[in-house]
Design a protein around this motif. Sequence first.
Motif, PDB file in Angstrom:
ATOM      1  N   ARG A 394       0.829  -1.209   0.000  1.00  0.00           N
ATOM      2  CA  ARG A 394       0.000   0.000   0.000  1.00  0.00           C
ATOM      3  C   ARG A 394       0.862   1.257   0.000  1.00  0.00           C
ATOM      4  N   GLN A 395       2.005   1.179   0.689  1.00  0.00           N
ATOM      5  CA  GLN A 395       2.878   2.343   0.768  1.00  0.00           C
ATOM      6  C   GLN A 395       3.444   2.718  -0.587  1.00  0.00           C
ATOM      7  N   ILE A 396       3.726   1.716  -1.405  1.00  0.00           N
ATOM      8  CA  ILE A 396       4.341   2.004  -2.709  1.00  0.00           C
ATOM      9  C   ILE A 396       3.307   2.070  -3.833  1.00  0.00           C
ATOM     10  N   ALA A 397       2.057   1.695  -3.512  1.00  0.00           N
ATOM     11  CA  ALA A 397       1.034   1.642  -4.569  1.00  0.00           C
ATOM     12  C   ALA A 397       0.760   3.028  -5.152  1.00  0.00           C
ATOM     13  N   VAL A 398       0.602   4.055  -4.278  1.00  0.00           N
ATOM     14  CA  VAL A 398       0.262   5.401  -4.752  1.00  0.00           C
ATOM     15  C   VAL A 398       1.380   5.983  -5.617  1.00  0.00           C
ATOM     16  N   PRO A 399       2.638   5.976  -5.140  1.00  0.00           N
ATOM     17  CA  PRO A 399       3.712   6.494  -6.008  1.00  0.00           C
ATOM     18  C   PRO A 399       3.820   5.733  -7.330  1.00  0.00           C
ATOM     19  N   GLU A 400       3.620   4.404  -7.299  1.00  0.00           N
ATOM     20  CA  GLU A 400       3.704   3.621  -8.533  1.00  0.00           C
ATOM     21  C   GLU A 400       2.602   4.005  -9.504  1.00  0.00           C
ATOM     22  N   ARG A 401       1.407   4.276  -8.974  1.00  0.00           N
ATOM     23  CA  ARG A 401       0.301   4.695  -9.842  1.00  0.00           C
ATOM     24  C   ARG A 401       0.648   6.012 -10.544  1.00  0.00           C
ATOM     25  N   LEU A 402       1.243   6.949  -9.778  1.00  0.00           N
ATOM     26  CA  LEU A 402       1.601   8.230 -10.375  1.00  0.00           C
ATOM     27  C   LEU A 402       2.705   8.063 -11.418  1.00  0.00           C
ATOM     28  N   THR A 403       3.648   7.166 -11.133  1.00  0.00           N
ATOM     29  CA  THR A 403       4.716   6.905 -12.102  1.00  0.00           C
ATOM     30  C   THR A 403       4.133   6.334 -13.391  1.00  0.00           C
ATOM     31  N   ASP A 404       3.174   5.416 -13.242  1.00  0.00           N
ATOM     32  CA  ASP A 404       2.503   4.854 -14.424  1.00  0.00           C
ATOM     33  C   ASP A 404       1.765   5.942 -15.192  1.00  0.00           C
ATOM     34  N   ALA A 405       1.105   6.850 -14.435  1.00  0.00           N
ATOM     35  CA  ALA A 405       0.364   7.941 -15.075  1.00  0.00           C
ATOM     36  C   ALA A 405       1.311   8.855 -15.848  1.00  0.00           C
ATOM     37  N   ALA A 406       2.498   9.107 -15.268  1.00  0.00           N
ATOM     38  CA  ALA A 406       3.487   9.949 -15.949  1.00  0.00           C
ATOM     39  C   ALA A 406       3.944   9.297 -17.248  1.00  0.00           C
ATOM     40  N   ASP A 407       4.125   7.960 -17.213  1.00  0.00           N
ATOM     41  CA  ASP A 407       4.513   7.244 -18.435  1.00  0.00           C
ATOM     42  C   ASP A 407       3.443   7.399 -19.508  1.00  0.00           C
ATOM     43  N   HIS A 408       2.179   7.335 -19.091  1.00  0.00           N
ATOM     44  CA  HIS A 408       1.082   7.485 -20.054  1.00  0.00           C
ATOM     45  C   HIS A 408       1.039   8.906 -20.622  1.00  0.00           C
ATOM     46  N   VAL A 409       1.323   9.901 -19.771  1.00  0.00           N
ATOM     47  CA  VAL A 409       1.329  11.290 -20.255  1.00  0.00           C
ATOM     48  C   VAL A 409       2.472  11.494 -21.244  1.00  0.00           C
ATOM     49  N   ASP A 410       3.640  10.919 -20.941  1.00  0.00           N
ATOM     50  CA  ASP A 410       4.770  11.010 -21.876  1.00  0.00           C
ATOM     51  C   ASP A 410       4.409  10.393 -23.223  1.00  0.00           C
ATOM     52  N   GLN A 411       3.762   9.242 -23.175  1.00  0.00           N
ATOM     53  CA  GLN A 411       3.352   8.582 -24.409  1.00  0.00           C
ATOM     54  C   GLN A 411       2.319   9.423 -25.148  1.00  0.00           C
ATOM     55  N   CYS A 412       1.444  10.058 -24.366  1.00  0.00           N
ATOM     56  CA  CYS A 412       0.426  10.927 -24.956  1.00  0.00           C
ATOM     57  C   CYS A 412       1.080  12.088 -25.701  1.00  0.00           C
ATOM     58  N   ALA A 413       2.145  12.668 -25.120  1.00  0.00           N
ATOM     59  CA  ALA A 413       2.833  13.787 -25.761  1.00  0.00           C
ATOM     60  C   ALA A 413       3.423  13.375 -27.106  1.00  0.00           C
ATOM     61  N   LYS A 414       3.996  12.152 -27.152  1.00  0.00           N
ATOM     62  CA  LYS A 414       4.565  11.660 -28.407  1.00  0.00           C
ATOM     63  C   LYS A 414       3.482  11.458 -29.457  1.00  0.00           C
ATOM     64  N   GLU A 415       2.368  10.861 -29.019  1.00  0.00           N
ATOM     65  CA  GLU A 415       1.275  10.603 -29.962  1.00  0.00           C
ATOM     66  C   GLU A 415       0.570  11.892 -30.365  1.00  0.00           C
ATOM     67  N   PHE A 416       0.574  12.889 -29.466  1.00  0.00           N
ATOM     68  CA  PHE A 416      -0.014  14.208 -29.773  1.00  0.00           C
ATOM     69  C   PHE A 416       0.753  14.849 -30.923  1.00  0.00           C
ATOM     70  N   ALA A 417       2.095  14.823 -30.811  1.00  0.00           N
ATOM     71  CA  ALA A 417       2.921  15.422 -31.860  1.00  0.00           C
ATOM     72  C   ALA A 417       2.714  14.704 -33.196  1.00  0.00           C
ATOM     73  N   ASP A 418       2.614  13.377 -33.134  1.00  0.00           N
ATOM     74  CA  ASP A 418       2.420  12.603 -34.362  1.00  0.00           C
ATOM     75  C   ASP A 418       1.067  12.902 -34.989  1.00  0.00           C
ATOM     76  N   ALA A 419       0.030  12.978 -34.144  1.00  0.00           N
ATOM     77  CA  ALA A 419      -1.324  13.262 -34.652  1.00  0.00           C
ATOM     78  C   ALA A 419      -1.400  14.674 -35.243  1.00  0.00           C
ATOM     79  N   LYS A 420      -0.707  15.631 -34.592  1.00  0.00           N
ATOM     80  CA  LYS A 420      -0.722  17.013 -35.095  1.00  0.00           C
ATOM     81  C   LYS A 420      -0.031  17.111 -36.441  1.00  0.00           C
ATOM     82  N   ALA A 421       1.106  16.375 -36.557  1.00  0.00           N
ATOM     83  CA  ALA A 421       1.844  16.412 -37.825  1.00  0.00           C
ATOM     84  C   ALA A 421       1.020  15.823 -38.961  1.00  0.00           C
ATOM     85  N   LYS A 422       0.196  14.853 -38.651  1.00  0.00           N
ATOM     86  CA  LYS A 422      -0.615  14.194 -39.681  1.00  0.00           C
ATOM     87  C   LYS A 422      -2.009  14.814 -39.782  1.00  0.00           C
TER      88      LYS A 422
END
Length: 469
Positions: A394-422
Motif C-alpha cells: 500500500r505504501q508504494i502503490a500510490v507512487p507507482e500509480r503516479l509513475t505509471d500515469a506519468a509514463d502514459h502522459v509522456d506517451q500521450c505527448a509523443k502521440e499528440f505530436a504525431d497526430a498534429k503532424a498528420k
Amino acid sequence: MAVKFGVPPEGEKIRSLVTERLKTVMKEQGAKVTVEFRGEQKHLHVISVPVDMLYFNPATHRIRAQLTLDPKRERILTEDPWGEEAQSYLHDLLRCNPSNPNQTDPDYTTLQEELEDFGQREPGIITPDGILVDGNTRCAALRDLGEPHIRVGILPEDTSYLDINSVELALQLRRDKRRPYTYINRLIAIEDELGSGRREEDVARDFNIKTSTLHQDRWVYQLILEAIERSKTTDGAALRLVDFEDHQEKLRELHRDFTKLSKTDPDEAEKLKESRLALVVLNYPKTTVRLAESDFHDRYLDERLPEELRPVAQESTAVSIPGLPGVEVQDGTAAVKTTRALTDTLLQAKAASQATGMLDEASTTAADKIVKMARKTFDVAVKLAGTNAELKKRQIAVPERLTDAADHVDQCAKEFADAKAKRALDEDAFDDALITLRASLTRLAKLAGRTFSSPGDGVAWLLDATREK
C-alpha cells in the motif's frame, strides 16, 4: 545414465515369438511406428504379443523417484528385477499417484477408461527379449483390464541399455499426448543424461528448456537431495523424493530469489533459503512461502518458538581451508546456523511423522506433534509477515500509480505530436480528456492537502496547479 539389469529369464522365448511374428508382418507389410534410434528415424514393425509375457522396465524414468517408497521392495527389485515380486512392485508404482502414493493416479484411471472405450491407439515399444521401453503404463492398464494382448514396435536385435534409455527419453519428450514425467522424475532423467557425459546445451535442447532453466532445475534437485540427507533421523527415517513432488514452483521461485540475494549478501540468502525450505516442509502454498524474506526467522519466529522447537544457541566457528595452511574462514554466521537448525528439526520431524511401520507409534506421534506445533507457530509468523507485506504494498502503490500515469502522459505527448503532424488530432476529444484529468488531479490534491502539513515541492505544485484561479 543407463542401468544394466541383464536379460529377462524368458528373454529367449520371447525373442523366438517376436521373430516369428515379425516375419508375418513383414510379408504382409503391416503397420509401423517411428522412433529416434541412434540419431536417426527408424521405422519399427508393429506386432501383437501377450500382455503378460512382457517385462516392465526396472530403469524407466517414469517411476524412478517412487522406487524408494518401499526400501524392502526396492532392494528386491535391485537384486532380482525380473522376478515376480519386483515386477509386481513396478506394476503398483505405475498405478499410484506420484505425489500421494496411497492413491491411484487419476491419469492412470483416465488411461484405463480410454483403453476400455477406444482400445489401444498408440503401440508400445519393446526390445526383442520383451523389455518395455515405451508403454509401461499402458501395459499395466491393459493387464488390469484383463486384455490379453498389446501392440508393440520391436527395436533392433542389437539394442543396448543405453539405446533403451535414449529411446524412452526421445519418445517421452515428444510433444504429443503421452502421460508426462513427474517433475522429480524429470529432474532425475536430466541428471542421468548429464551423468552419461552429455553436454548441458544438448540435454537442455532435448528437454525443450533453456540452459538457464536446466541450471535452475539442477540447483533445485541438489537442494532436495540435501534436504533428504538432513532429514535422516537416528532411527533411519528420512524424507523421500516424492515428498517434494508438488513443490516445483515454490522451489524454482526460491532459486530465483536466493540467487539474486546471494550476489549481494550470501548470509542473508542462506537465511531466506532455510526459512522458505521450512515453509515448504510444512506444506504452505506458494503465496505464503513467498512471504519469508531473509529476516523472517529473526523478525517473526524467534520470540514465538516454543521450547521444543527452539534451536540450541549457535556460534560461528572458524574452518580451515584444505591446502592453505593457516587460512581460516567462518562456517556461517550464528543467525544462519540457528535458522538452519530449526529447518533441520522440521525436516527430521516430518520424516519421522511419516515413517509409519518403520518407527514405533510413540515416535511417530511425538514427531507429528512437533510438526503440528511448528505449523501453529508458523501460522502466526506468516500472518504477521503477510500484514507487513500488504502494508508495504500500500505504501508504494500510490507512487507507482503516479509513475505509471506519468509514463502514459509522456506517451500521450509523443502521440499528440504525431497526430498534429498528420492533422489527425481530435481537438474537442483532447480538450474533454484534459478536463477529466483536471478533475482527477483536483480530487488527489484535496486528499494531499489534508494529509501534508508541510508539503514538499511535488505536493505544493499539485495544490497550486489545481487551485481555482
